[in-house]
Design an enzyme around this catalytic site. Structure first.
Site, PDB file in Angstrom:
ATOM      1  CE  LYS A 144       1.635   2.191  14.757  1.00 28.11           C
ATOM      2  NZ  LYS A 144       1.236   2.647  13.383  1.00 28.11           N
ATOM      3  CE  LYS A 154       5.620   4.653  12.635  1.00 30.39           C
ATOM      4  NZ  LYS A 154       4.825   4.087  11.530  1.00 30.39           N
ATOM      5  CG  ASP A 181       4.411   0.590  11.770  1.00 28.57           C
ATOM      6  OD1 ASP A 181       4.598  -0.232  10.847  1.00 28.57           O
ATOM      7  OD2 ASP A 181       3.853   1.685  11.592  1.00 28.57           O
ATOM      8  CD  GLU A 205       1.030  -0.498  11.752  1.00 23.27           C
ATOM      9  OE1 GLU A 205       0.512   0.243  10.897  1.00 23.27           O
ATOM     10  OE2 GLU A 205       1.149  -0.174  12.952  1.00 23.27           O
ATOM     11  CG  ASP A 215      -0.654   1.082   7.540  1.00 23.09           C
ATOM     12  OD1 ASP A 215      -1.560   1.449   6.769  1.00 23.09           O
ATOM     13  OD2 ASP A 215       0.158   1.873   8.048  1.00 23.09           O
ATOM     14  CE  LYS A 223      -1.799   4.128   9.070  1.00 21.73           C
ATOM     15  NZ  LYS A 223      -0.376   4.355   8.721  1.00 21.73           N
ATOM     16  CB  SER A 253      -2.524   8.641  12.365  1.00 26.30           C
ATOM     17  OG  SER A 253      -2.129   9.929  11.937  1.00 26.30           O
TER      18      SER A 253
END
Length: 367
Positions: A161, A163, A191, A217, A242, A266, A293
């Site tokens: 992933k 960011k 994300d 994401e 998310d 999550k 997470s």
């Protein structure tokens, strides 16, 4: 098992290195540690984490809400009556999902220990024997991000992933360079943590698609359902939600408006009960599911592993490796503090969550 008491503690833990997202850079985090006591001395454990900047809960808020409102809703109840306890907590106070999730997780740990079973047996039993792990790269300078992604692949990671969300053109360049250096095989997704906007990022996402992204994401603010509709309509890459999904109702709204392509569950924000409900809705709607997470300690990591072991629709690599980034963990033997060479967590064997607190952490707990 009748619930007789609840104990809480706050513990700040440094990270081994800084971790940047679109809205902040973290060097450590405050955690909630919770112990739920049964009448025969059996106890269940859980943790929680500050949700800011994504939500209104921090550890002090959770401790206040649990002591003043939620404890009255659960003490004296039978720990097996989870639906009734969930209802009592909702009546006691609306919202506060992370505080309620911690109680929910502790209930499962308590119940499984009482019955002499691992938690996954109470969640539907074993569906898989291990949980595949993926790595993540926080926002920093491009050189560091490319190096970290390359290092992850060299260590055996097959799912990464990245960011994004501060600079659309820099994000595009980083994805391009990372895909180039890691090659075509590792799964890659980005994300935004709500840091993107539709006008600037839609054309950037369209260009990113040629780098074979598994997901995009939570790029937009959670309230921008219209924006998510447009992304889902114009992109082939699934839009993974998310922060926009805390409850089954959240997911149902997104499905209704065709504004979601996949769900990041999550456990620290849904609890195990809520996570199961959300996964069932996602599976029924044909949505992909990912296990994320929230900076868990080893307690939340254990809970997430039990959830993934027992949940069929968790079909992609999980992110449940955050204890490997903590300067210290709160559980004995540090069983989740070292990244396994196989990039998988194996089937837990012990009763309950299969973990116990370090003595110095246990001493911090107060009524």
């Amino acid at each position: 098992m009748k619930i007789t008491d609840i104990f809480l503690a706050k513990k700040f833990i440094d990270f081994k290195h800084s971790y940047g997202i679109s809205s902040a850079t973290f060097t450590g985090e405050a955690f909630l540690i919770l112990k739920l006591l049964g009448e025969d001395g059996t106890f269940g454990l859980a943790d929680g984490v500050t949700a800011i900047p994504f939500g209104y809960e921090d550890v002090d808020t959770m401790i206040h809400i649990i002591r003043k409102y939620l404890s009255k809703a659960i003490i004296g109840k039978d720990s097996l009556d989870i639906e009734a306890i969930e209802t009592s907590m909702e009546i006691a106070t609306p919202g506060h999902p992370i505080a309620k999730a911690a109680i929910d997780i502790a209930l499962y740990d308590l119940n499984a220990k009482t019955l002499g079973l691992p938690v996954y047996q109470l969640l539907g039993g074993k569906f898989r024997d291990e949980v595949r792990l993926g790595g993540f790269v926080g926002i920093s300078d491009t050189e560091r991000m490319v190096r970290e992604a390359h290092d992850l692949v060299q260590q055996g990671c097959k799912d990464i992933k990245i960011k994004i969300g501060k600079d659309p053109q820099a994000d595009l360049q980083r994805v391009q360079e990372i895909r180039h250096i890691i090659g075509p095989d590792p799964q890659l997704f980005v994300d935004g943590n709500q840091g993107c906007n539709l006008t600037e990022y839609l054309p950037v996402f369209q260009k990113m698609e040629k780098y074979d992204l598994a997901f995009i994401e939570q790029p937009l603010p959670t309230w921008d359902i219209g924006g998510y509709q447009k992304l889902c309509a114009k992109l082939d890459t699934p839009i993974l939600i998310d922060e926009g999904v805390y409850t089954p109702n959240d997911l149902m709204t997104l499905i209704k408006y065709q504004a979601v392509g996949a769900v990041n569950i999550k456990i620290l924000k849904t609890g195990l009960t809520g996570g199961k409900k959300i996964s069932a809705i996602a599976e029924s709607a044909g949505l992909l599911c990912h296990l994320g997470s929230m900076f868990e300690t080893g307690i939340g990591t254990a809970a997430s592993i039990h959830f993934a072991i027992s949940t069929r629709c968790i079909s992609h690599a999980s992110e449940c490796l955050f204890p490997t980034l903590l300067a210290e963990d709160v559980i004995e033997n540090d069983i989740y503090s070292i990244m396994p060479k196989s990039w998988t967590w194996e089937l837990p064997q012990n009763n309950g969550l299969g973990i116990s607190l370090k003595p110095d952490i246990d001493k911090l707990l107060e009524r």
